[in-house]
Design a protein around this motif. Structure first.
Motif, mmCIF file in Angstrom:
data_model
loop_
_atom_site.group_PDB
_atom_site.id
_atom_site.type_symbol
_atom_site.label_atom_id
_atom_site.label_comp_id
_atom_site.label_asym_id
_atom_site.label_seq_id
_atom_site.Cartn_x
_atom_site.Cartn_y
_atom_site.Cartn_z
ATOM 1 N N MET A 241 0.714 -1.162 -0.051
ATOM 2 C CA MET A 241 -0.128 0.119 -0.059
ATOM 3 C C MET A 241 0.820 1.114 -0.032
ATOM 4 S SD MET A 241 -3.402 -0.672 2.374
ATOM 5 C CE MET A 241 -2.492 -1.740 3.761
ATOM 6 N N VAL A 242 1.936 1.256 0.706
ATOM 7 C CA VAL A 242 2.831 2.394 0.763
ATOM 8 C C VAL A 242 3.579 2.584 -0.376
ATOM 9 C CG1 VAL A 242 4.760 3.398 1.980
ATOM 10 C CG2 VAL A 242 2.819 2.457 3.518
ATOM 11 N N GLY A 243 4.196 1.430 -0.866
ATOM 12 C CA GLY A 243 4.944 1.603 -2.091
ATOM 13 C C GLY A 243 4.221 1.881 -3.311
ATOM 14 N N GLY A 244 2.892 1.051 -3.346
ATOM 15 C CA GLY A 244 2.240 1.608 -4.411
ATOM 16 C C GLY A 244 1.673 2.865 -4.331
ATOM 17 N N GLY A 245 1.442 3.449 -3.365
ATOM 18 C CA GLY A 245 0.915 4.694 -3.023
ATOM 19 C C GLY A 245 1.946 5.712 -3.517
ATOM 20 N N ILE A 246 3.203 5.512 -3.214
ATOM 21 C CA ILE A 246 4.213 6.153 -3.658
ATOM 22 C C ILE A 246 4.461 6.349 -5.172
ATOM 23 C CG2 ILE A 246 6.928 6.567 -3.633
ATOM 24 C CD1 ILE A 246 6.889 5.468 -0.970
ATOM 25 N N LEU A 247 4.342 5.228 -5.714
ATOM 26 C CA LEU A 247 4.493 5.048 -7.383
ATOM 27 C C LEU A 247 3.330 5.768 -7.960
ATOM 28 C CD1 LEU A 247 5.794 1.493 -7.616
ATOM 29 C CD2 LEU A 247 7.219 3.409 -7.934
ATOM 30 N N THR A 248 2.047 5.473 -7.582
ATOM 31 C CA THR A 248 0.915 6.268 -8.076
ATOM 32 C C THR A 248 0.965 7.577 -7.891
ATOM 33 O OG1 THR A 248 -0.513 5.706 -6.148
ATOM 34 C CG2 THR A 248 -0.634 4.250 -8.100
ATOM 35 N N HIS A 249 1.353 8.110 -6.767
ATOM 36 C CA HIS A 249 1.237 9.586 -6.566
ATOM 37 C C HIS A 249 2.548 10.258 -7.420
ATOM 38 C CE1 HIS A 249 0.721 12.903 -4.057
ATOM 39 N NE2 HIS A 249 1.751 13.494 -3.988
ATOM 40 N N GLY A 250 3.487 9.541 -7.839
ATOM 41 C CA GLY A 250 4.669 10.127 -8.650
ATOM 42 C C GLY A 250 4.149 10.122 -9.960
ATOM 43 N N VAL A 251 3.003 9.353 -10.608
ATOM 44 C CA VAL A 251 2.517 9.490 -11.497
ATOM 45 C C VAL A 251 1.105 10.174 -11.745
ATOM 46 C CG1 VAL A 251 1.687 8.115 -13.933
ATOM 47 C CG2 VAL A 251 3.509 7.223 -12.277
ATOM 48 N N PRO A 252 1.271 11.435 -12.124
ATOM 49 C CA PRO A 252 0.316 12.226 -11.830
ATOM 50 C C PRO A 252 -1.451 11.751 -12.490
ATOM 51 C CG PRO A 252 1.787 13.845 -12.577
ATOM 52 C CD PRO A 252 2.313 12.323 -12.700
ATOM 53 N N ALA A 253 -1.262 11.091 -13.623
ATOM 54 C CA ALA A 253 -2.509 10.533 -14.250
ATOM 55 C C ALA A 253 -3.046 9.615 -13.397
ATOM 56 C CB ALA A 253 -1.997 10.033 -15.661
ATOM 57 N N ALA A 254 -2.004 8.609 -12.914
ATOM 58 C CA ALA A 254 -2.667 7.588 -12.158
ATOM 59 C C ALA A 254 -3.306 7.952 -10.795
ATOM 60 C CB ALA A 254 -1.505 6.613 -11.878
#
Length: 314
Positions: A241-254
Motif C-alpha cells: 500500500m505504501v510502495g504502491g501509493g508512492i508510485l501512483t502519486h509520482g505518476v499524476p495521471a494514475a
C-alpha cells in the motif's frame, strides 16, 4: 520592543513546532509499511541467538541503526538542499523497492526450495549446539547482517520522510528527519526487544503458582509465534500500500484516476463512506503488487542473464 520581539520569536517557534509535529505525523504514517516490516525482519534477525544474549544483540543492532541514521539524515539534507530534483526519483525508487521486497516475500516459496529453508534452520541449530563453533563470531555475524538490513530499511524511511518535507525550510527538514530517525529507532528496537522476550515472559509466568498468571503465561507462549506471523503479514500488506501509493502519486495521471475512483465510490449509497476510505489504499496495494511483480521479473531476468554471460564457472 525587546518584549515584543521575544513574543514574536516564541510565536515563530510555536508555529515551526506545530508544522514539524504535523509533518512528522504525516511522515510517520507514510513510513508505517516499512516500520511493520522492520519489526518483523529485526525480530527474525535474532533468531538462533542464545536467550540470555537476545537483548544485548538487539541493543547492538539498535546502536548500529543510530549510526546508519547519522549517515542517512545528513545525506538526505544535502540532497534536499542541493539536489531537490532527485527527491521524486529517489521516492519512486524506494517505492519500487518496497513493492519488490513485498512481492518477493509472496513468491518466496516458489523462488526458494523448502530444502534451503530447512538447511538454514539446521545451520542455526548447529551453531548453538556445536561447542566448536565460535558463538561470539556467529553473534557478530548476525549483528552485521541485521545492521545491513536496517540500513536499507532506514534509507527507505528517510527518503519517504524527505519527500514529505521537500520544499520546506532547512530547519523544518532537519527537525522532522531527526525526530523520525530517533522515534523510529527507539520504537522499532524497543518493540523488537519486547517481541523476542515475549516467550520468556510467558515461560516465567507459566511457572507461577497463581492459576491466573499461569494462564496468562500460556497465552503469551501461544501468542508469540502468531504475533511474528501477523507482523510479517501486516508489514507485507502495508509495504504494497505504501510502495504502491508512492508510485501512483509520482505518476499524476494514475494519482488523479485513483482520486476520481475513490470519489465515485464515496457517492454510492449505504457503503459509500466505507468505500471512500478503503478504495485508495486497496487500489494502491494492487498497484504495488503489480509493480512488485514487474520489478521481480526484471531482477530475476537480469540475474539469469548475468549468470548465463558468466558461464558455468559463475
Amino acid at each position: 520592543m525587546a518584549g515584543s520581539s521575544l513574543f514574536t520569536l516564541i510565536d515563530d517557534i510555536a508555529s515551526v513546532l506545530d508544522d514539524v509535529a504535523l509533518m512528522t505525523k504525516v511522515a510517520a504514517k507514510k513510513t508505517a509499511g516499512v516500520l511493520g516490516d522492520d519489526l518483523a525482519l529485526n525480530a527474525q534477525q535474532v533468531a538462533g541467538v542464545n536467550a540470555d544474549r537476545e537483548l544485548p544483540v538487539v541493543w547492538a543492532v539498535a546502536k548500529g541503526s543510530f549510526k546508519n541514521k547519522l549517515i542517512l539524515v545528513p545525506a538526505a539534507l544535502l540532497i534536499g538542499t542541493f539536489a531537490a530534483w532527485a527527491v521524486i526519483p529517489l521516492l519512486m525508487l524506494g517505492g519500487a523497492y518496497l513493492c519488490f521486497e513485498g512481492f518477493e516475500k509472496l513468491a518466496h516459496k516458489y523462488l526458494h526450495s523448502a530444502a534451503s529453508d530447512v538447511a538454514h534452520h539446521a545451520e542455526l541449530v548447529d551453531a548453538l549446539s556445536d561447542p566448536a563453533v565460535d558463538l561470539l563470531a556467529f553473534e557478530q555475524d548476525k549483528i552485521r547482517g541485521a545492521v545491513r538490513t536496517d540500513f536499507i530499511l532506514s534509507a527507505e524511511i528517510i527518503v519517504i520522510t524527505l519527500g514529505t518535507v521537500a520544499g520546506e525550510p532547512f530547519i523544518k527538514q532537519f527537525t522532522v528527519l531527526a525526530l523520525i530517525a530517533v522515534v523510529m529507532t527507539i520504537g522499532v528496537y524497543g518493540l523488537v526487544a519486547g517481541i523476542v522476550k515475549l516467550d520468556d515472559a510467558g515461560l516465567y509466568l507459566s511457572r507461577k503458582t497463581s492459576s491466573a498468571l499461569r494462564a496468562l503465561g500460556n497465552l503469551l507462549l501461544s501468542a508469540a509465534p502468531w504475533l511474528m506471523k501477523s507482523l510479517s503479514v501486516i508489514g507485507t500488506a502495508a509495504m504494497f500500500m505504501v510502495g504502491g501509493g508512492i508510485l501512483t502519486h509520482g505518476v499524476p495521471a494514475a494519482h488523479h484516476l485513483l482520486e476520481q475512483l475513490a470519489a465515485s465510490a464515496g457517492n454510492l449509497p449505504a457503503i459509500g463512506s466505507v468505500l471512500a476510505v478503503l478504495t485508495a489504499p486497496v487500489l494502491n496495494g494492487l498497484a504495488g503488487i503489480v509493480a512488485g511483480a514487474v520489478v521481480l521479473a526484471l531482477v530475476t531476468g537480469a540475474n539469469r542473464a548475468y549468470r548465463a554471460l558468466k558461464g558455468p564457472s559463475a
